[in-house]
Structure formats: structure tokens, C-alpha cells
Design a protein around this motif. Structure first.
Motif: not given
Length: 123
Positions: A53-73
Motif C-alpha cells: 500500500e505504501a510502496g515500501g515492499s515489492t515482489y516480482y515474478a522470476d520472468s520480470a525480476n531485473g527487467r521490470f520495476t513496479i512503483s506507485r504514486d
């Protein structure tokens, strides 16, 4: 009413980048964890990334990790997915989704979904 509207998809060459956006309205955005999923032709909607909710923790699938970045405003009620080094196998419709209280990778636990934005990776 609740709305999640994805944008930013399109045609990109292999190795290129895209930034997807998901604009939320009609609910208390800052109380919900958010996720990105994708669906290629077939029945499976695949988890890509999630953010709390606060943008402090993220989790990625193996296929995305290192290439994709999730963020929120939270001030803009918007969640983003930055995609780099795109590959043809990334071609899919990308969906954002909202879930109350906690981060999860399980599609069935999400409360609301957008309509999706199409990403095509091709030369």
C-alpha cells in the motif's frame, strides 16, 4: 464507480522499453496493494509484480525480476510498471489489479481489475 485504467502499451522492438500506467479511481487507493499481471493467448493470467500500500515492499515474478520495476504514486492514484529489455515472450495484454490489505501474487484474491493494455514486442 471503481475504475482501473491501464495505458502505455503498444508496439516495441526487442530490447526496447515501455512504461505502463494504471490510473485508479472510486476507492481509497492508498489502502490497497497493487499488482500487474499479463495474459498471452491462452487461459493463464500470469503474475508479474506487486507492491504494498505504501510502496515500501515489492515482489516480482522470476520472468520480470531485473527487467521490470513496479512503483506507485499515491498522490496521483497511479501505479506504474517500467519494462526494460523487452523480449517477444513479453507480448501479452497487461492488467493492473487492486487488493485490500496485503500484497499477494494470487489473481483470485484481487478485488478489482482494469481492462488491460496490449504490449507487442516484435521486430
Amino acid at each position: 464507480q471503481v475504475q482501473l485504467v491501464e495505458s502505455g502499451g503498444g508496439l516495441v522492438q526487442p530490447g526496447g522499453s515501455l512504461r505502463l500506467s494504471c490510473a485508479a479511481s472510486g476507492f481509497s487507493f492508498s489502502h490497497y496493494a497493487m499488482g500487474w499481471f499479463r495474459q498471452a493467448p491462452g487461459p493463464v493470467r500470469q503474475f508479474i509484480a506487486a507492491i504494498d500500500e505504501a510502496g515500501g515492499s515489492t515482489y516480482y515474478a522470476d520472468s520480470a525480476n531485473g527487467r521490470f520495476t513496479i512503483s506507485r504514486d499515491n498522490a496521483k492514484n497511479t501505479v506504474y510498471l517500467e519494462m526494460n529489455n523487452l523480449k517477444p515472450e513479453d507480448t501479452a495484454v497487461y492488467y493492473c489489479a487492486a487488493v485490500l490489505t496485503y500484497l499477494t501474487v494470487a489473481p483470485a484474491r484481487y478485488d478489482w481489475w482494469g481492462q488491460g493494455t496490449r504490449v507487442t514486442v516484435s521486430s
